[in-house]
Every structure is written in C-alpha cells, then in structure tokens.
Design a protein around this motif. Structure first.
Motif, PDB file in Angstrom:
ATOM      1  N   PHE A  66      42.482  30.552  35.411  1.00  0.00           N
ATOM      2  CA  PHE A  66      43.510  31.592  35.296  1.00  0.00           C
ATOM      3  C   PHE A  66      43.078  32.569  34.209  1.00  0.00           C
ATOM      4  O   PHE A  66      42.286  32.219  33.337  1.00  0.00           O
ATOM      5  N   PRO A  67      43.612  33.796  34.236  1.00  0.00           N
ATOM      6  CA  PRO A  67      43.271  34.737  33.159  1.00  0.00           C
ATOM      7  C   PRO A  67      43.893  34.268  31.833  1.00  0.00           C
ATOM      8  O   PRO A  67      44.944  33.632  31.846  1.00  0.00           O
ATOM      9  N   PRO A  68      43.241  34.581  30.703  1.00  0.00           N
ATOM     10  CA  PRO A  68      43.834  34.233  29.407  1.00  0.00           C
ATOM     11  C   PRO A  68      45.062  35.100  29.138  1.00  0.00           C
ATOM     12  O   PRO A  68      45.172  36.202  29.681  1.00  0.00           O
ATOM     13  N   LYS A  69      45.975  34.611  28.295  1.00  0.00           N
ATOM     14  CA  LYS A  69      47.231  35.348  28.115  1.00  0.00           C
ATOM     15  C   LYS A  69      47.019  36.739  27.512  1.00  0.00           C
ATOM     16  O   LYS A  69      47.820  37.639  27.716  1.00  0.00           O
ATOM     17  N   GLU A  70      45.905  36.921  26.794  1.00  0.00           N
ATOM     18  CA  GLU A  70      45.619  38.248  26.210  1.00  0.00           C
ATOM     19  C   GLU A  70      45.505  39.316  27.295  1.00  0.00           C
ATOM     20  O   GLU A  70      45.664  40.502  27.034  1.00  0.00           O
ATOM     21  N   ASP A  71      45.212  38.893  28.520  1.00  0.00           N
ATOM     22  CA  ASP A  71      45.035  39.857  29.610  1.00  0.00           C
ATOM     23  C   ASP A  71      46.319  40.614  29.946  1.00  0.00           C
ATOM     24  O   ASP A  71      46.277  41.632  30.637  1.00  0.00           O
ATOM     25  N   ILE A  72      47.469  40.128  29.475  1.00  0.00           N
ATOM     26  CA  ILE A  72      48.715  40.891  29.675  1.00  0.00           C
ATOM     27  C   ILE A  72      48.511  42.316  29.177  1.00  0.00           C
ATOM     28  O   ILE A  72      48.992  43.273  29.763  1.00  0.00           O
ATOM     29  N   TYR A  73      47.793  42.422  28.050  1.00  0.00           N
ATOM     30  CA  TYR A  73      47.724  43.717  27.363  1.00  0.00           C
ATOM     31  C   TYR A  73      46.517  44.562  27.761  1.00  0.00           C
ATOM     32  O   TYR A  73      46.389  45.691  27.306  1.00  0.00           O
ATOM     33  N   THR A  74      45.644  44.058  28.584  1.00  0.00           N
ATOM     34  CA  THR A  74      44.476  44.857  28.936  1.00  0.00           C
ATOM     35  C   THR A  74      44.762  45.702  30.181  1.00  0.00           C
ATOM     36  O   THR A  74      45.661  45.382  30.962  1.00  0.00           O
ATOM     37  N   PHE A 123      36.555  37.020  51.315  1.00  0.00           N
ATOM     38  CA  PHE A 123      37.736  36.144  51.348  1.00  0.00           C
ATOM     39  C   PHE A 123      37.864  35.329  50.065  1.00  0.00           C
ATOM     40  O   PHE A 123      38.961  35.088  49.575  1.00  0.00           O
ATOM     41  N   ARG A 124      36.725  34.925  49.511  1.00  0.00           N
ATOM     42  CA  ARG A 124      36.769  34.104  48.301  1.00  0.00           C
ATOM     43  C   ARG A 124      37.455  34.855  47.155  1.00  0.00           C
ATOM     44  O   ARG A 124      38.353  34.327  46.504  1.00  0.00           O
ATOM     45  N   ARG A 125      37.061  36.098  46.945  1.00  0.00           N
ATOM     46  CA  ARG A 125      37.682  36.879  45.856  1.00  0.00           C
ATOM     47  C   ARG A 125      39.131  37.222  46.194  1.00  0.00           C
ATOM     48  O   ARG A 125      39.979  37.348  45.325  1.00  0.00           O
ATOM     49  N   MET A 126      39.409  37.378  47.479  1.00  0.00           N
ATOM     50  CA  MET A 126      40.782  37.658  47.899  1.00  0.00           C
ATOM     51  C   MET A 126      41.691  36.466  47.604  1.00  0.00           C
ATOM     52  O   MET A 126      42.785  36.625  47.053  1.00  0.00           O
ATOM     53  N   VAL A 127      41.233  35.285  47.947  1.00  0.00           N
ATOM     54  CA  VAL A 127      42.100  34.127  47.747  1.00  0.00           C
ATOM     55  C   VAL A 127      42.231  33.821  46.253  1.00  0.00           C
ATOM     56  O   VAL A 127      43.287  33.402  45.785  1.00  0.00           O
ATOM     57  N   CYS A 128      41.194  34.119  45.467  1.00  0.00           N
ATOM     58  CA  CYS A 128      41.323  33.997  44.005  1.00  0.00           C
ATOM     59  C   CYS A 128      42.449  34.909  43.508  1.00  0.00           C
ATOM     60  O   CYS A 128      43.240  34.528  42.651  1.00  0.00           O
ATOM     61  N   GLU A 129      42.516  36.110  44.074  1.00  0.00           N
ATOM     62  CA  GLU A 129      43.587  37.040  43.681  1.00  0.00           C
ATOM     63  C   GLU A 129      44.956  36.488  44.081  1.00  0.00           C
ATOM     64  O   GLU A 129      45.927  36.548  43.322  1.00  0.00           O
ATOM     65  N   LEU A 130      45.033  35.954  45.287  1.00  0.00           N
ATOM     66  CA  LEU A 130      46.305  35.410  45.769  1.00  0.00           C
ATOM     67  C   LEU A 130      46.791  34.259  44.896  1.00  0.00           C
ATOM     68  O   LEU A 130      47.993  34.031  44.759  1.00  0.00           O
ATOM     69  N   LEU A 131      45.831  33.535  44.310  1.00  0.00           N
ATOM     70  CA  LEU A 131      46.209  32.405  43.457  1.00  0.00           C
ATOM     71  C   LEU A 131      46.299  32.814  41.988  1.00  0.00           C
ATOM     72  O   LEU A 131      46.456  31.968  41.116  1.00  0.00           O
ATOM     73  N   GLY A 132      46.187  34.125  41.732  1.00  0.00           N
ATOM     74  CA  GLY A 132      46.375  34.622  40.366  1.00  0.00           C
ATOM     75  C   GLY A 132      45.251  34.262  39.415  1.00  0.00           C
ATOM     76  O   GLY A 132      45.476  34.093  38.217  1.00  0.00           O
ATOM     77  N   ARG A 133      44.019  34.170  39.925  1.00  0.00           N
ATOM     78  CA  ARG A 133      42.900  33.740  39.080  1.00  0.00           C
ATOM     79  C   ARG A 133      42.167  34.935  38.465  1.00  0.00           C
ATOM     80  O   ARG A 133      42.201  36.048  39.005  1.00  0.00           O
ATOM     81  N   ALA A 134      41.457  34.643  37.372  1.00  0.00           N
ATOM     82  CA  ALA A 134      40.776  35.700  36.621  1.00  0.00           C
ATOM     83  C   ALA A 134      39.673  36.365  37.430  1.00  0.00           C
ATOM     84  O   ALA A 134      39.302  37.506  37.164  1.00  0.00           O
ATOM     85  N   ASP A 194      36.165  28.252  50.332  1.00  0.00           N
ATOM     86  CA  ASP A 194      36.588  29.369  49.480  1.00  0.00           C
ATOM     87  C   ASP A 194      37.919  29.055  48.790  1.00  0.00           C
ATOM     88  O   ASP A 194      38.118  29.391  47.618  1.00  0.00           O
ATOM     89  N   ILE A 195      38.822  28.443  49.518  1.00  0.00           N
ATOM     90  CA  ILE A 195      40.118  28.091  48.922  1.00  0.00           C
ATOM     91  C   ILE A 195      39.915  27.063  47.809  1.00  0.00           C
ATOM     92  O   ILE A 195      40.493  27.171  46.726  1.00  0.00           O
ATOM     93  N   GLN A 196      39.032  26.096  48.055  1.00  0.00           N
ATOM     94  CA  GLN A 196      38.748  25.090  47.033  1.00  0.00           C
ATOM     95  C   GLN A 196      38.152  25.753  45.792  1.00  0.00           C
ATOM     96  O   GLN A 196      38.547  25.456  44.666  1.00  0.00           O
ATOM     97  N   PHE A 197      37.241  26.696  46.036  1.00  0.00           N
ATOM     98  CA  PHE A 197      36.637  27.439  44.916  1.00  0.00           C
ATOM     99  C   PHE A 197      37.729  28.140  44.104  1.00  0.00           C
ATOM    100  O   PHE A 197      37.748  28.098  42.875  1.00  0.00           O
ATOM    101  N   ALA A 198      38.658  28.764  44.820  1.00  0.00           N
ATOM    102  CA  ALA A 198      39.735  29.497  44.141  1.00  0.00           C
ATOM    103  C   ALA A 198      40.626  28.537  43.349  1.00  0.00           C
ATOM    104  O   ALA A 198      41.020  28.836  42.220  1.00  0.00           O
ATOM    105  N   LEU A 199      40.934  27.402  43.949  1.00  0.00           N
ATOM    106  CA  LEU A 199      41.806  26.433  43.267  1.00  0.00           C
ATOM    107  C   LEU A 199      41.170  25.926  41.969  1.00  0.00           C
ATOM    108  O   LEU A 199      41.865  25.579  41.026  1.00  0.00           O
ATOM    109  N   GLU A 200      39.836  25.924  41.950  1.00  0.00           N
ATOM    110  CA  GLU A 200      39.134  25.443  40.757  1.00  0.00           C
ATOM    111  C   GLU A 200      38.810  26.570  39.782  1.00  0.00           C
ATOM    112  O   GLU A 200      38.240  26.335  38.721  1.00  0.00           O
ATOM    113  N   SER A 201      39.136  27.801  40.145  1.00  0.00           N
ATOM    114  CA  SER A 201      38.806  28.947  39.294  1.00  0.00           C
ATOM    115  C   SER A 201      39.823  29.076  38.158  1.00  0.00           C
ATOM    116  O   SER A 201      40.973  28.693  38.305  1.00  0.00           O
TER     117      SER A 201
END
Lengths: 307, 343
Positions: free
Chosen positions: A294-302, A64-75, A285-292
């Motif tokens: 975001f991906p760097p902008k260079e990730d657009i191209y990877t 769930f932790r990695r899932m909620v990180c994805e939902l919040l758009g985290r790296a 887990d949600i708190q962990f995700a909120l503190e995680s």
C-alpha cells in the motif's frame, strides 16, 4: 474480448471477498464495443473514458496488472492508489484518463483533439461515454464546439439502455433521435450493434478513417447490453424489459464469436485451453497485486500540484 | 528615470500579448475575446489570429475543452467575463482541473489559466457582481490569486501561464481602470506569497483585490502615530499564513478586510487560523467586510454594502480607542470604478 470478460469475472470475486476497495462499474456484456473500437484505432491515437472504463483501458493495450493494483489501492497502481476503478490512466498506451462525472469526458476529449488539430497531428481522440451521459447539457455544448473548431474527435456512445436503472423511454421525449441531434451539429453519425464485434469494428474503422481524413468529429452509437447492475456485480433483473437474461445470453458478443470460431474449425478444446490460460494469467496478476505494498501515509500530501 | 504608468486592463493586455508572442502553445479563449474583453485583449485577434478564439456561450464545454487542451500540453487562457458565468463550468474547474494531477497520482499537469472577472460594478446587483472568493479558496488543487495592482496583475498572469497547475486569477473589475507602474519587459510574481507592502509595528492589516486599494486610501485617513503593517494577500489558495503570522507576532493586532460577505470570508479564515496559534496577539482580531446578504442594485442600498475606506479606517481607529471618522463620501467615489494612480 474474452480476456476482458475473464479478467472482470475474477474482479467480481475480489469484490465479493471485500478485497476490492474501490467503487466498481463492471463492463461485462459490452466488450465488443471497447475492443471493436480500439482495434480500429492506431496505437498513437488517444482514448478517454468514463466510470466504466476497465474494458476501454484494456482494449487500448492496457496493463491488467497495474490496473488491478490500482483497484486494490496499491502504491504501484496506475494512479498510485489515489484514483481507483473510476480513474484509469496510462499515457504509455495513450489512454489519457477516465473520469466518472457523467459527460465530463466529452469536453475534455474535445480539448485533447483540439491540441491534435492545433499542432497539426495525424492522430485522433476517441471518447467513450454512455446514453445517460449523452443527456448532459455540456455534451450538447461540446458537439457544437467540436464541430465549430473542426477537431479530430470520435465519439462513442455506448447505449446500454440504462442510466443507472432509469430506462430510455422514461428519460427521452418520444421521437428523440441522437442521429438527428448530432447531424444537426454537422457530426457524422453511424449506429452499430454493440453486441457484435464485427459490426462495431467495421463502422469504427470507417469513422476513424473519416475523422483522420476530414479532420472533423464523428459519432458511433453502439446499442449494447450491460450484463450486471450499474455498480455492483449483481445480475439484477427487475427493471429490465428488453435485455432480459435470455436476451442477454442470446446476444452475448463473446458467445456469438465462439459459435463462429467453432463453425470455422476451431476445436472446443482449443477454446477451453485459451480461456484457461487467460484465467491463469489474470489470477497471477491479481496475486501480484494482493502482495503489492500500500502507499505510505505521507502520500496523502503528495501530487496535489504538479512540480 | 520616469516610471511607466499604465492601467490594470492594459497590464493584462500587455502580459497576454507577450505570452502569445513568446509561447506558441499559449492561446486565449472566451466569449467576446476578439472584441476586446473589457479592454484586456483589444487588437490581439489581429496580431495572433490562431491564438485568440471567440467561443459560443457554452461555459461548461469551453472550459472543459481548455482543461483537455492543457492536459495535452497546450497553455490555454480562458476569460470568463463574470464569475457567475464560470460557475456553469464548475465541473471542469473544481472537479476536473483541480483534481486531475492528484487523482492520477502525479505527473499529470494541467497548465490552464482561468481569468475570471469578479466583484463590484455599478448597478449590477445580486447576480452580476458576486466575488465568491472563498469558493475558489476552498477547493483544493487550484492555485488562486487576486492581483491588487497593475504591476501584480502582469507578473501574476505571466507566472500563471508558466505554472503547470490550474491557476485561477480572480480579477476585480473595479480595478480595471486603476493605474500604476508596470515594467515593459516580461517578469513574474510568486503565485503563493503574500507581500508586505508597508512595514509597521502596531497593527497588521491584511487586504486583497479592490479592498487592498481601498485600504491604501484608508491609511491616509488615520493619524501617523498608528503604525500599520499592510499585507497584500495576493494568493487565497494557498494562503501564505507564514507571512501573516510573522507580522502579527510583531504587531500584536490583526485586521482583515474583505470587499464581500463576512460569512465564510477569506478574512474569517485568516482570523481563525491566527486564533489557533495566537503567538504575540494582544487584542481580538477584527474583520471589516460586507453584510451577509446578496449585493443590492440600488445605489441607496449598495452604498451601505461595500466597506469603504472610511469603514476600514474606523476599524483600525476603534482598535486603538480613537475617535471615529464621520465622512460622507461623494457619489462618484462610492459608486463609480476608481481611476486613481497607485504610488
């Protein structure tokens, strides 16, 4: 099942607080299907899902932790923030991917099952899709392919009575029978009460064993209720006829299990404690995700191409 | 040593045979494949019964199935006899295969190869002879190549199967009987590099597929004092702008040839990119392409649809203010697939 319910209820709050920046389709109400089916599978069996796959992923042993990180758009999300709610993937638990184009999962899962046949594996592939998706042309084509090539594919149709808000009776000719359709392709069919964990898991186990033994496809259609709107957490009522709020409450699979547990001697306080602990873990887990980060902008191209 | 000369279709078959022999996770599927697939798979079913599959006429499902098999690590080669048929599999190609690795944040390869026959064929008209190059060129996440010679065909197919990404090979069926030198052993050609086929100093001509073969013939019609640098584009997704820009900087002139509609063509895309940064460009670039209407069936009309070697030669001559050619090509050359041997 309770974990899925508690987790999604907390996601609703994130959504309402506009912190969840991803199109979300809540699974609340349908938990008995995902858990009943995944409990009938082996860890090495593969599962694929659709736009409404939080439950499928968690039931397959997802994180769930990695899932909620994805939902919040985290790296550190399941897809490093590039997918979001409609793109669950975690090969460590053999969740091979979910994709929101209606019906797309069926040919893809046919191919995943084809590999299991081709390499003579003892595993099977399960595809979750809805009653709406089951009306797509490619799904009918895939029934034929799966039966023609005799691949170990377990098809789970979650019939929640609606394609977005369109009713079954407005979408299907009188006399339409999914059982007759798939039986015509030589696919073994069963129907389950998707609001009843035991019914789902018993029939899913029978069919999973059948698919593994016979090396050919089978389908379990689960009639269930979607408690919320198609893609928001609203408890919308205006288009519903069968699954009214009263009926949904009465048939709720989790409420029914609670009644059984209490009748079996489990104490109310034990259940409350269990729910409180689940909620605590979900909130952490949600708190962990909120503190995680975001991906760097260079990730657009990877990642456009695999290396 | 005498060079071995074989046909384009035979180069496909030879590459496929060597792939199926050396890679047991590779398989070929498509409607009618065991029956030969226009000469590109004759006899392969007998040699590799489990690796060559006939399919129902269900393009969407069979292509989706191939994508699913690829994400599980197999190396499917799907054959679509016409590009119009492959459009029924649009979801599997453009939305699933092309996006899979990106949308899951990497580490999710889709090593599927789609061989799709495109373009002209006598009497096939608006719904059976489209090329749709730009459609495949536009969708991100695919690799798309157009082999112009038997040699390139074999090398690109082998590269495509070894690649971890969805590779679309658009095969101009007009070239199936064209002959050329092809080594017997397995070899690869880069999927993302244009090749300078002939060096020159006055004008850069970019062509691909059947238009490349017509351009080779066109160069024989123009005077020796115009020095043409000929580029075989090879890949339209991605396009190798570096090779083109380097050439244009040297020659100062650019002419692009498409054997399909001018609108949204590969040529217009290249011209637009060169115009954004026109280093060394001394003259307005020129596009030679088909008119912006569907392909008509009647030979009396299709004769004026496809650019011919004369049209290409005249495009070049006009850039240099030279008198234009007025040559009437024979019916066979205009309407029947070539069987020429490429140098």
């Amino acid at each position: 099942m309770l974990y899925l319910r508690v987790a999604e209820q907390e996601l609703v709050q994130l959504y309402l607080d506009k912190k969840l920046f991803s199109m979300v389709h809540f699974y609340v109400g349908q938990e008995a299907v995902a858990v009943g089916v995944c409990d009938a599978l082996k860890p090495e069996d593969k599962v694929m899902g659709n736009h409404r796959s939080h439950g499928h992923y968690l039931a397959k042993g997802g994180n769930f932790r990695r899932m909620v990180c994805e939902l919040l758009g985290r790296a550190n999300g399941l897809a490093r923030g590039k997918g979001g709610s409609m793109h669950m993937i975690d090969k460590s638990v053999n969740f091979i991917g979910s994709t929101p184009l209606l019906g797309s999962v069926v040919p893809l899962a046919t191919g995943v099952a084809f590999e299991q046949k081709y390499n003579k594996r003892d595993t099977i592939t399960t595809a979750f899709f809805g009653d709406g998706a089951s009306e797509e042309g490619v799904v009918y084509e895939s029934y034929n392919l799966a039966a023609l090539y005799q691949v170990p594919l377990l098809l789970i149709v979650e019939n929640n009575l609606f394609a977005i808000n369109s009713k079954l009776k407005d979408r299907r000719a009188p006399g339409h029978s999914l059982e007759k359709i798939v039986s015509g392709f030589g696919i073994e069919y069963r129907k389950a009460d998707g609001n009843d964990y035991k019914d789902v898991t018993t029939k899913a186990k029978e069919l999973a064993d059948f698919v593994r033994r016979e090396k050919r496809p089978a389908m379990l259609e689960c009639i269930t209720y979607r408690h919320m709107a198609h893609s928001t957490p609203l408890m919308d009522e205006k288009y519903r006829e069968v699954d009214t709020l009263e009926e949904r409450t009465k048939q709720d699979s989790i409420a029914k299990l609670k009644v059984e547990l209490l009748a079996g001697g489990t104490k109310e306080s034990e259940l409350a404690l269990m729910e409180a602990e689940l909620k605590k873990s979900v909130l952490a887990d949600i708190q962990f995700a909120l503190e995680s980060p975001f991906p760097p902008k260079e990730d657009i191209y990877t990642d456009m191409y695999a290396e | 040593m005498e060079q071995r000369i074989i046909k384009y279709a035979e180069a496909i078959k030879e590459a496929t045979k060597q792939i199926l022999e050396s890679d047991k996770s590779a398989f070929l599927m498509g409607l009618g494949v065991p029956q030969g697939a226009a000469g590109t798979a004759v006899g392969l079913k007998d040699l590799f019964p489990t690796q060559v599959l006939d399919t129902p006429t269900s393009e969407a499902a069979l292509t989706g199935m191939a994508v699913g098999a690829a994400i599980s690590g197999l190396h499917p080669m799907v054959y679509h006899e016409r590009v119009e048929f492959s459009l029924l599999a649009g979801d599997a190609i453009f939305t699933q295969a092309a996006k899979w690795n990106y949308m899951f944040g990497g580490d999710n390869p889709v090593p599927v190869v789609l061989r799709i026959a495109v373009g002209r064929q006598w009497g096939n008209g608006p719904q059976h002879s489209q090329a749709l190059y730009s459609l495949f060129g536009a969708v991100r996440g695919l690799k798309v190549v157009i082999p112009s010679t038997p040699h390139m065909m074999k090398g690109l197919l082998i590269s495509a199967v070894k690649d971890k990404n969805p590779v679309v090979i658009l095969e101009p069926r007009w070239l199936y009987q064209v002959k050329g030198h092809v080594p017997e052993e397995m070899y690869t050609e880069p999927l993302d590099k244009a090749r300078v086929v002939k060096e020159g100093k006055d004008v850069t001509v970019v062509a691909y597929g059947d238009a490349f073969v017509d351009t080779l013939a066109a160069l024989k019609l123009i005077p020796q004092d115009i020095s043409v640098e000929l580029i075989d584009l090879v890949s339209i997704n991605p396009i190798d702008y570096q090779t083109i820009a380097k050439s244009v900087e040297k020659t100062g002139r650019l002419l692009c040839v498409d054997s399909t509609n001018s609108a949204f063509s590969i040529g217009s895309e290249i011209i637009a990119k060169v115009a954004e940064n026109p280093v060394g460009l001394t003259q307005a670039p020129v596009s030679v392409a088909a008119p912006d209407v569907p392909v008509p069936t009647s030979p009396a009309l299709s004769e004026f649809w496809y650019p011919t070697k004369v049209d290409i030669a005249n495009g070049i001559l006009k850039m240099f203010g030279k008198p234009l050619l007025d040559i009437k090509l024979p019916f066979e050359e205009l309407h029947l697939a070539p069987t020429t041997t490429l140098e």
